[in-house]
Design an enzyme around this catalytic site. Structure first.
Site, PDB file in Angstrom:
ATOM      1  N   CYS B 162       0.804  -1.221   0.000  1.00 41.94           N
ATOM      2  CA  CYS B 162       0.000   0.000   0.000  1.00 41.94           C
ATOM      3  C   CYS B 162       0.839   1.274   0.000  1.00 41.94           C
ATOM      4  O   CYS B 162       0.288   2.375  -0.088  1.00 41.94           O
ATOM      5  CB  CYS B 162      -0.929  -0.003   1.204  1.00 41.94           C
ATOM      6  SG  CYS B 162      -1.756  -1.578   1.391  1.00 41.94           S
ATOM      7  N   HIS B 294      -3.410   8.103   5.289  1.00 44.75           N
ATOM      8  CA  HIS B 294      -3.510   6.755   4.728  1.00 44.75           C
ATOM      9  C   HIS B 294      -4.968   6.305   4.897  1.00 44.75           C
ATOM     10  O   HIS B 294      -5.545   5.755   3.981  1.00 44.75           O
ATOM     11  CB  HIS B 294      -2.514   5.818   5.409  1.00 44.75           C
ATOM     12  CG  HIS B 294      -2.392   4.501   4.717  1.00 44.75           C
ATOM     13  ND1 HIS B 294      -2.098   4.400   3.369  1.00 44.75           N
ATOM     14  CD2 HIS B 294      -2.542   3.213   5.146  1.00 44.75           C
ATOM     15  CE1 HIS B 294      -2.072   3.117   3.021  1.00 44.75           C
ATOM     16  NE2 HIS B 294      -2.341   2.387   4.076  1.00 44.75           N
ATOM     17  N   GLU B 305      -2.906   5.778  13.053  1.00 44.91           N
ATOM     18  CA  GLU B 305      -2.461   6.939  12.277  1.00 44.91           C
ATOM     19  C   GLU B 305      -2.761   8.236  13.032  1.00 44.91           C
ATOM     20  O   GLU B 305      -1.916   9.135  13.099  1.00 44.91           O
ATOM     21  CB  GLU B 305      -3.150   6.949  10.901  1.00 44.91           C
ATOM     22  CG  GLU B 305      -2.700   8.104  10.020  1.00 44.91           C
ATOM     23  CD  GLU B 305      -3.136   7.961   8.575  1.00 44.91           C
ATOM     24  OE1 GLU B 305      -4.007   7.108   8.279  1.00 44.91           O
ATOM     25  OE2 GLU B 305      -2.605   8.709   7.731  1.00 44.91           O
ATOM     26  N   LYS B 326      -9.729   7.942   0.408  1.00 41.99           N
ATOM     27  CA  LYS B 326     -10.108   6.544   0.135  1.00 41.99           C
ATOM     28  C   LYS B 326     -11.614   6.353   0.309  1.00 41.99           C
ATOM     29  O   LYS B 326     -12.197   5.441  -0.258  1.00 41.99           O
ATOM     30  CB  LYS B 326      -9.357   5.581   1.064  1.00 41.99           C
ATOM     31  CG  LYS B 326      -7.890   5.402   0.696  1.00 41.99           C
ATOM     32  CD  LYS B 326      -7.234   4.300   1.510  1.00 41.99           C
ATOM     33  CE  LYS B 326      -5.773   4.098   1.122  1.00 41.99           C
ATOM     34  NZ  LYS B 326      -4.872   5.134   1.665  1.00 41.99           N
ATOM     35  N   HIS B 331      -9.311   2.021  -1.818  1.00 44.27           N
ATOM     36  CA  HIS B 331      -7.882   1.821  -1.584  1.00 44.27           C
ATOM     37  C   HIS B 331      -7.266   1.242  -2.860  1.00 44.27           C
ATOM     38  O   HIS B 331      -7.493   0.083  -3.189  1.00 44.27           O
ATOM     39  CB  HIS B 331      -7.697   0.869  -0.401  1.00 44.27           C
ATOM     40  CG  HIS B 331      -6.294   0.805   0.111  1.00 44.27           C
ATOM     41  ND1 HIS B 331      -5.191   1.052  -0.684  1.00 44.27           N
ATOM     42  CD2 HIS B 331      -5.804   0.512   1.345  1.00 44.27           C
ATOM     43  CE1 HIS B 331      -4.086   0.916   0.041  1.00 44.27           C
ATOM     44  NE2 HIS B 331      -4.440   0.597   1.275  1.00 44.27           N
ATOM     45  N   PHE B 390       1.282  -2.789   4.582  1.00 46.58           N
ATOM     46  CA  PHE B 390       1.459  -4.109   5.177  1.00 46.58           C
ATOM     47  C   PHE B 390       2.945  -4.441   5.101  1.00 46.58           C
ATOM     48  O   PHE B 390       3.619  -4.117   4.121  1.00 46.58           O
ATOM     49  CB  PHE B 390       0.693  -5.161   4.374  1.00 46.58           C
ATOM     50  CG  PHE B 390      -0.744  -5.342   4.814  1.00 46.58           C
ATOM     51  CD1 PHE B 390      -1.284  -4.602   5.839  1.00 46.58           C
ATOM     52  CD2 PHE B 390      -1.543  -6.273   4.181  1.00 46.58           C
ATOM     53  CE1 PHE B 390      -2.603  -4.788   6.244  1.00 46.58           C
ATOM     54  CE2 PHE B 390      -2.862  -6.469   4.573  1.00 46.58           C
ATOM     55  CZ  PHE B 390      -3.388  -5.719   5.596  1.00 46.58           C
TER      56      PHE B 390
END
Lengths: 88, 402
Positions: B162, B294, B305, B326, B331, B390
């Site tokens: 990501c 994010h 976050e 998003k 995403h 990830f």
């Protein structure tokens, strides 16, 4: 002798907890068994494969799922219900 | 060290087929997420996504091109064309030798893999098209951009899940800043909305079945999108000398690794990346007006976050605007940072902050100004764009108004 739903669930939980099935007690929580979020989704996958059922579970809102993961006993009960509901 | 500016932007994503259309959708808080229209969707439990709509490959690419361009490459080429045309650059002679392309993608030609595994495993075919390998390889998009626009300098592909696009744009920034390149085409692309792609994500049980609601107390997971964002990063002196239109400046970049967990995010890792970007841009927390988060809409990411932002920005965290687009485009995995950088460009250039749509209930663990549901006008000087992948790989860009 046919393995019961309980024994099969305990076997799956034990595998994720890196313990022997005999060392698992029904009132234990996943936290006590050191089963983290990844081990949990693996266990649910293993349960789905073992019983050929679909388990409704979203890791973002575990409390909203009818699949109660608060202890080994509640997981066994939830699987028994799902097996009944989804059999045939 | 050279200053680096953005002189071109292009995109195709669930909100539109151009930067103008995307800006308009972001201004209006439009949602590009809807029912998935893909083969075997009835066998999926997750049936929504941010698909690129009203798109017909035949309108854009001939048969020979389509034989070599996976959907992620097609998206890249469309976005690159728009960006390079806007920049006005023509790559010839020494400029061609000092220009390259670095793009992010996570899955590469996943649709091509999906279709061809189907052919050999499900349909039992013993033969596949001869170009499957050059079509599915992760660097296919970067290579076709290089070939089409004669970019003969450093070119490669970055795959960090990501954070792929942010890592890619960070590398492009460094190459221009160091003087290793005068211009870099950069950004990223993803097209993972095929049966196998969605099925794999279902397994993690982090996907929402209804909507992406970042920072909202009732958020229940992420929604996948697809598309591409591509930019032209250029040496400021070079851009200035030729009188180019400058969209904004790339002021800083930082990347860190959590070294902790393969899926769970770390507040410290994220905080170190945010702090590193501020340091690299030589700005203080109070300079930051906007953060493109994010903001995946998962329980874990959003609270981690927000804690990281609060930790780095201190008391200024209460004043900064932070939104997750998003909620509108989903995403885009390896392409997500690139499409999200558009929201940053819009904030700096047009003074419009894209909202976090679908916001319903405040979450005390995400108690920041998330620009809920409606875009806002604001005059800001600096903005950050976060990406936390990830595998614990974090990449944060700092951008500056010109």
């Amino acid at each position: 002798m046919v393995e019961s739903v309980k024994d099969r669930v305990v076997r799956i939980v034990a595998e994720q907890a890196l313990l022997e099935p005999a060392d698992i007690s029904m009132d234990q929580t996943l936290e006590e068994l050191s089963i983290d979020s990844m081990a949990l989704v693996e266990a649910i996958f293993a349960i789905e494969e073992e019983f050929d059922i679909s388990v409704p579970f979203n890791a973002n809102e575990p409390e909203k799922s009818s699949f109660d993961i608060s202890s080994v006993a509640t997981i066994v009960a939830a699987v028994e219900t799902l097996v009944k509901e989804q059999s045939g | 060290m050279r200053r680096v500016v953005i002189t071109g932007a292009g995109t195709i994503n669930p909100l539109g087929h151009s930067v103008a259309a995307t800006f308009e959708a972001m201004r209006e808080g439009r949602c590009g997420i809807g029912p998935l229209d893909i083969r075997d969707v009835d066998r999926l439990s997750i049936k929504i996504g941010g698909q690129v709509k009203d798109y017909t490959p035949d309108d854009r690419f001939n048969r020979q091109q389509q034989a070599l361009y996976d959907r992620f490459t097609q998206f890249t080429m469309i976005a690159a064309k728009e960006a390079i045309e806007q920049s006005g650059l023509e790559f010839a002679g020494s400029l061609a030798a000092e220009a390259g392309v670095v793009l992010g993608t996570s899955g590469g030609g996943l649709t091509t893999q999906d279709e061809n595994y189907r052919a050999v495993y499900e349909e039992g075919k013993n033969r596949v098209h001869p170009f499957i390998v050059p079509k599915l390889m992760n660097n296919a998009a970067a290579s076709h951009v290089s070939m089409t626009w004669n970019l003969k300098g450093p070119s490669f592909t970055v795959a960090t899940a990501c954070a792929s696009s942010n890592h890619a744009m960070g590398q492009a920034f460094w190459l221009v800043r160091n003087g290793a390149a005068r211009a870099m085409v950069t950004g990223g692309s993803e097209s993972m909305l095929c049966f196998g792609g969605v099925k794999a994500w279902e397994g993690l049980r982090v996907m929402s079945r209804d909507a992406c609601r970042p920072f909202s107390a009732n958020r229940n997971g992420m929604v996948q999108g697809e598309g591409a964002g591509v930019f032209v990063f250029e040496d400021y002196e070079h851009a200035n000398a030729r009188g180019a239109d400058i969209l904004c400046e790339v002021a800083g970049f930082s990347m860190t690794s959590d070294a902790a967990d393969i899926v769970m995010p770390s507040q410290q890792g994220a905080a170190r990346a945010i702090a590193g970007a501020l340091r690299d841009a030589r700005i203080s927390p109070s300079d930051v007006g906007y953060i493109n988060a994010h903001g995946t809409g998962t329980t874990a990411n959003d609270k981690t976050e927000c804690a990281a932002v609060a930790n780095v920005l201190g008391s200024h965290a209460d004043k900064v605007m932070i939104s997750s687009t998003k909620s509108m485009h989903g995403h885009l995995i390896g392409g997500t940072g690139a499409v999200e950088l558009l929201a940053v460009v819009m904030a700096l250039k047009d003074g419009i902050i894209a909202p976090t749509i679908g916001y319903e209930d405040p979450d005390p663990e995400c108690a920041l100004d998330v620009v809920p549901n409606e875009a806002r006008e604001a005059d800001i000087s600096y903005a950050l764009s976060n990406a936390f992948a990830f595998g614990g790989l974090n990449a944060v860009l700092a951008l500056k108004k010109i």
